[in-house]
Scaffold this motif. Sequence first.
Motif, PDB file in Angstrom:
ATOM      1  N   LEU A  91       0.835  -1.211   0.000  1.00  8.27           N
ATOM      2  CA  LEU A  91       0.000   0.000   0.000  1.00  8.27           C
ATOM      3  C   LEU A  91       0.870   1.262   0.000  1.00  8.27           C
ATOM      4  O   LEU A  91       0.559   2.232   0.689  1.00  8.27           O
ATOM      5  CB  LEU A  91      -0.948  -0.009   1.209  1.00  8.27           C
ATOM      6  CG  LEU A  91      -2.028  -1.083   1.197  1.00  8.27           C
ATOM      7  CD1 LEU A  91      -2.848  -1.051   2.479  1.00  8.27           C
ATOM      8  CD2 LEU A  91      -2.930  -0.952  -0.022  1.00  8.27           C
ATOM      9  N   ALA A  92       1.912   1.248  -0.794  1.00  9.89           N
ATOM     10  CA  ALA A  92       2.813   2.399  -0.868  1.00  9.89           C
ATOM     11  C   ALA A  92       2.070   3.664  -1.306  1.00  9.89           C
ATOM     12  O   ALA A  92       2.417   4.768  -0.890  1.00  9.89           O
ATOM     13  CB  ALA A  92       3.974   2.108  -1.823  1.00  9.89           C
ATOM     14  N   GLU A  93       1.030   3.508  -2.108  1.00 11.87           N
ATOM     15  CA  GLU A  93       0.228   4.640  -2.567  1.00 11.87           C
ATOM     16  C   GLU A  93      -0.981   4.879  -1.668  1.00 11.87           C
ATOM     17  O   GLU A  93      -1.827   5.717  -1.961  1.00 11.87           O
ATOM     18  CB  GLU A  93      -0.232   4.414  -4.010  1.00 11.87           C
ATOM     19  CG  GLU A  93       0.905   4.237  -4.996  1.00 11.87           C
ATOM     20  CD  GLU A  93       1.786   5.472  -5.083  1.00 11.87           C
ATOM     21  OE1 GLU A  93       1.246   6.590  -5.154  1.00 11.87           O
ATOM     22  OE2 GLU A  93       3.025   5.309  -5.077  1.00 11.87           O
ATOM     23  N   GLY A  94      -1.094   4.095  -0.612  1.00 12.63           N
ATOM     24  CA  GLY A  94      -2.207   4.240   0.315  1.00 12.63           C
ATOM     25  C   GLY A  94      -3.373   3.340  -0.027  1.00 12.63           C
ATOM     26  O   GLY A  94      -3.366   2.615  -1.019  1.00 12.63           O
ATOM     27  N   ILE A  95      -4.361   3.384   0.820  1.00 13.79           N
ATOM     28  CA  ILE A  95      -5.588   2.622   0.625  1.00 13.79           C
ATOM     29  C   ILE A  95      -6.402   3.287  -0.478  1.00 13.79           C
ATOM     30  O   ILE A  95      -6.475   4.510  -0.552  1.00 13.79           O
ATOM     31  CB  ILE A  95      -6.387   2.570   1.942  1.00 13.79           C
ATOM     32  CG1 ILE A  95      -5.629   1.716   2.968  1.00 13.79           C
ATOM     33  CG2 ILE A  95      -7.796   2.037   1.716  1.00 13.79           C
ATOM     34  CD1 ILE A  95      -6.256   1.717   4.354  1.00 13.79           C
ATOM     35  N   THR A  96      -7.041   2.457  -1.312  1.00 13.01           N
ATOM     36  CA  THR A  96      -7.794   3.012  -2.442  1.00 13.01           C
ATOM     37  C   THR A  96      -9.287   2.683  -2.424  1.00 13.01           C
ATOM     38  O   THR A  96     -10.017   3.153  -3.292  1.00 13.01           O
ATOM     39  CB  THR A  96      -7.205   2.513  -3.779  1.00 13.01           C
ATOM     40  OG1 THR A  96      -7.263   1.083  -3.800  1.00 13.01           O
ATOM     41  CG2 THR A  96      -5.768   2.972  -3.954  1.00 13.01           C
ATOM     42  N   SER A  97      -9.730   1.883  -1.431  1.00  8.65           N
ATOM     43  CA  SER A  97     -11.157   1.534  -1.414  1.00  8.65           C
ATOM     44  C   SER A  97     -11.632   1.214   0.001  1.00  8.65           C
ATOM     45  O   SER A  97     -10.836   0.886   0.879  1.00  8.65           O
ATOM     46  CB  SER A  97     -11.422   0.321  -2.314  1.00  8.65           C
ATOM     47  OG  SER A  97     -10.910  -0.854  -1.714  1.00  8.65           O
TER      48      SER A  97
END
Length: 137
Positions: A32-38
């Motif tokens: 999750l390097a770009e963060g949570i997406t959902s």
Amino acid sequence: MLKDQLRDFIDSLTERGHICEDDVAMLQDEILAEGITSRLEVESLLAVDRIVTAVDAWGAVLTRLVADFVIWKRAPHGVVSNDDALWLATLLEVSGPSPNAMAIAYAILDEAGYVDVALLDFIMRGRQQARLSQIAA
């Protein structure tokens, strides 16, 4: 839909029953390097949090990931709407106001420009339960 890498990671954690420092680093730096997406990712991570033991670093990373998603990846940015607050408060309360659940709620309260009352109600119920537990002990 969950990303395959996150699904495999969650399966591994639930089989082992413990989250170690390497797991936390992998989640934060790779999966999750770009963060949570959902919302599904939030729900899955909070489900894992309820059923496994973990190193202290887990709580801080989980808190940051969930808070960032709710505050900055949902529109309007910086605002926790009624819909998001109800969803999150319900999710955080599934097993009662755990330390990580409370940390997430407080992090959102501290950082967001506006937080709907549903999340504030969760915080108040958690504080009341903590006081009652201290009295009963």
